[in-house]
Motif scaffolding. Structure first.
Motif, short mmCIF file in Angstrom:
data_model
loop_
_atom_site.label_atom_id
_atom_site.label_comp_id
_atom_site.label_asym_id
_atom_site.label_seq_id
_atom_site.Cartn_x
_atom_site.Cartn_y
_atom_site.Cartn_z
N ALA A 259 -5.32 -3.33 3.04
CA ALA A 259 -4.27 -4.27 2.65
C ALA A 259 -4.25 -5.48 3.58
N GLN A 260 -4.40 -5.26 4.89
CA GLN A 260 -4.33 -6.35 5.84
C GLN A 260 -5.48 -7.34 5.68
N THR B 135 1.83 -7.63 4.38
CA THR B 135 1.55 -6.28 3.89
C THR B 135 2.79 -5.42 4.10
N LYS B 136 2.92 -4.36 3.29
CA LYS B 136 4.08 -3.51 3.40
C LYS B 136 3.81 -2.16 2.76
N PRO B 137 4.16 -1.04 3.43
CA PRO B 137 4.01 0.28 2.80
C PRO B 137 5.13 0.51 1.79
N VAL C 246 -4.22 -0.70 -3.64
CA VAL C 246 -3.12 -1.59 -3.25
C VAL C 246 -2.51 -2.20 -4.51
N GLU D 279 -3.16 6.55 5.40
CA GLU D 279 -2.35 5.34 5.54
C GLU D 279 -3.07 4.32 6.41
N GLU E 79 2.76 4.54 0.81
CA GLU E 79 3.23 5.27 1.99
C GLU E 79 2.57 6.65 2.04
N PHE F 247 0.84 -1.19 0.00
CA PHE F 247 0.00 0.00 0.00
C PHE F 247 0.88 1.24 0.00
N SER G 211 -3.75 0.74 5.01
CA SER G 211 -3.14 -0.38 5.73
C SER G 211 -4.20 -1.40 6.14
N ARG G 212 -5.35 -0.92 6.57
CA ARG G 212 -6.42 -1.83 6.98
C ARG G 212 -6.96 -2.63 5.79
#
Length: 644
Positions: free
Chosen positions: A574-575, A587-589, A604, A567, A561, A559, A571-572
């Motif tokens: 993506a998770q 997952t990773k920014p 994403v 974010e 940065e 996702f 992030s949510r």
């Protein structure tokens, strides 16, 4: 007294027999036929038929040979499938002459300008593919010649027949393609003379293009049909054994069934019995387009076949006495225990040529190879981005029409617009990795071809829950492909285009999708264009299967940065997607070009597989695995909107 008109016709016929080009087509008059009935049979005018045969009246006799398609003349042009431009010709005048919309002439010839050049050759009929016909009881070569508008000699040459006798179940080529592929894989029946006629080429050109020392060719050999084709002639297959399966005598089948014979295809049976391909597959619980000789098929809904299928024995393959069967790798866990099935969406449109090639369906044209032979190989039969876009859009609209007929499962995603971005495509194949199949044979996997298939598989799964779905790039010549057997890997075709008229309008080389910063920015621009047009809450998912040895052996969801609430939301999202993508999914920014300038709040990039690892490259080849990847991604989207 000798009939001069008959001598003229037979003289023309003898010229044809000594020609490799086979440009003319003929008909031998049968008893009780009239000139008018022959004109109707071939859909030509009575005046043209009389003119081409220098007839003063409509009297003809049995056995007389008539020209029903004149020879191509470089000075006078052609009244067949192509025409040579003369001084003073314009697109408007040619459109009127051949009773075609001007737009069709532009489409058939991938024209980017109205300017014509004297001597330029134009297609004036819609391209048609090679059609294979299975001989039925009562068929004759002469009858097939009339039915498919091919002369007897053409039929003999392109099928390498020594006489006119036919066998029931025999497969014959009964048309010639107007848009040949880049390459041809030699079959047992083939000769250079036959291939030159089949593809409208000069035999000497085939010899020159392929650096042949003579006219000897062998089954499995790959011949280039165009100078710029990139086929590697060293990548040949062993000679094919010319033998037919032995079939035990079958028990008669009920009237509502069909027993598969050599040459049968689902599309051919669909046309023969006027039954949609999807119904044939559904009624017979088929999992692919592959049919077996001797197999019985239901032709009516809810019928149950009570006849035991015959025993089929097939000679062992050339390379070994017994060949192990490559099995499907262990799939990722199925979320919610869903049943893993999918529909074969086949667009049947009289204006779109349809091919059954390599056990999959293709439109407009199909690849020349049946498997990716090496890392450097590619095929590019599409010279015009605008023409590719127009064909891809027409195919996509047919796909959407099929989807609209399906019964929805829920309205959970109503008001959500999801843009899927199949990674790479166009001039950029992404990763092309060397791998092996379950038999230890080397093969090559092209990233963009497989992630595009996953994206297509997601579309019906999302739409059945009410979402609006679009793709950033489209392919003009295929929809979902089942890749059976999986050892025949998808060919790198440079034909995908941006799903945007504005991005293809200039019809320039720069319009094709590419990698790098500019290519990623254009994808984000296409996505924004689609979001603006469709409205609704925006979701953007870019799909990849990169070759990244330094990353985990699992799916990854990246996702953008950023700071603050954006974010947290990304992030949510993506998770929750990662939670549905199997063990180890992470997952990773990241700061990614395709996400950076993308206005969607939920965006994403998903590395669905990592083809640096053998087990991931292995799984990606199988339709079952790709369907599961698609289903897991959709389950993640549903879970995200359920928990909001």
């Amino acid at each position: 007294m000798v009939n001069n008109k008959g001598l003229i016709s037979l003289f023309i016929f003898s010229i044809f027999l000594n020609s490799n080009l086979g440009a003319q087509e003929f008909h031998k008059v049968e008893p009780n036929q009239t000139l008018y009935s022959i004109a109707r049979l071939y859909q030509i005018t009575l005046a043209d038929l009389m003119s081409w045969n220098t007839l003063k009246d409509a009297r003809i006799r049995p056995g007389q040979v008539l020209v029903i398609k004149p020879a191509f003349n470089l000075n006078l042009g052609s009244v067949g499938d192509t025409y040579v431009v003369q001084n003073g010709d314009t697109l408007e005048s040619l459109a009127a002459r051949f009773s075609l919309p001007k737009e069709d002439l532009v489409e058939f010839n991938n024209l980017s300008t109205d300017k014509l050049t004297s001597g330029q050759r134009l297609a004036v009929r819609r391209p048609r593919p090679v059609e294979i016909y299975t001989v039925q009881a009562g068929d004759s070569l002469l009858g097939l010649s009339g039915r498919y508008s091919l002369s007897l000699e053409e039929l003999r040459i392109i099928n390498q027949l020594n006489g006119d006798s036919l066998q029931v179940g025999q497969s014959l080529r009964v048309t010639r393609p107007s848009n040949p592929p880049l390459t041809h894989k030699v079959e047992n029946m083939d000769s250079l003379t036959g291939l030159a006629l089949l593809y409208g080429m000069d035999k000497s050109a085939l010899v020159r293009i392929n650096n042949l020392s003579g006219e000897t060719i062998y089954p499995g050999q790959v011949l280039k049909l165009k100078e710029y084709a990139s086929a590697d002639l060293r990548v040949g297959l062993p000679p094919v054994i010319n033998s037919q399966p032995t079939i035990a005598p079958p028990t008669p089948a009920p009237a509502s069934t069909h027993q598969v014979v050599t040459g049968d295809t689902l599309y051919g049976l669909s046309r023969k019995y006027s039954i949609p391909v999807a119904d044939l597959i559904k009624w017979n619980n088929l999992h692919s387009n592959t049919l077996k000789v001797g197999q019985f098929l239901n032709l009516k809904k809810d019928d149950v076949i009570s006849v035991a299928p015959p025993v089929v024995t097939t000679p062992a393959p050339v390379r070994s006495q017994t060949t192990p069967v490559e099995t499907l790798p262990a799939a990722r866990p199925r979320a919610n225990g869903e049943n893993l099935t999918w529909e074969p969406f086949v667009v049947l449109d009289k204006d779109i040529p349809l091919f059954e090639w390599n056990n999959d369906f293709y439109y407009w044209t199909h690849p020349g190879q049946t498997t990716q032979p090496n890392r450097g190989y590619y095929e590019n039969q599409w010279n015009s981005p605008l023409a590719s876009y127009q064909k891809a859009k027409k195919l996509w609209e047919g796909f959407e029409t099929l989807l609209e007929k399906r019964t929805p499962k829920s309205t959970q995603l109503k008001g959500i617009t999801i843009v899927l971005d199949p990674g790479h495509g166009g001039l950029d194949p992404g990763a092309i990795v060397k791998s092996t199949d379950g038999l230890g044979d080397t093969l090559y996997i092209t990233e963009d071809e497989y992630v595009y298939d996953i994206a297509l598989r997601m579309v019906p799964l999302l739409k059945e829950h009410g979402a609006q779905v679009q793709l950033t790039i489209l392919s003009p010549n295929h929809l979902v492909r089942d890749t059976t057997p999986a050892s025949r890997t998808l060919i790198h075709e440079k034909n995908e285009i941006y799903n945007s008229l504005a991005k293809n309008r200039t019809n320039a080389l720069e319009d094709w999708p590419v990698g790098g910063t500019r290519g990623l920015e254009r994808r984000a621009e296409v996505a924004q264009e689609l979001f603006t047009h469709l409205g609704g809450e925006q979701v953007f998912i870019s799909l990849h299967a990169d070759n990244s040895p330094g990353t985990p052996r699992a799916a990854g969801v990246l996702f953008q940065e950023s700071t603050g609430s954006k974010e947290v939301t990304a992030s949510r999202f993506a998770q929750i997607l990662a939670d549905n993508l199997g063990p180890g999914a992470y997952t990773k920014p990241r700061d990614l070009g395709v996400l950076r300038n993308n206005g969607a709040p939920n965006k994403v990039l998903v590395e669905v597989r990592n083809v640096a690892y053998q087990e991931h490259a292995w799984a990606l080849r199988f339709a079952n695995s790709r369907q599961m990847d698609a289903q897991n991604l959709v389950n993640g989207i549903l879970a995200f909107y359920k928990t909001r």
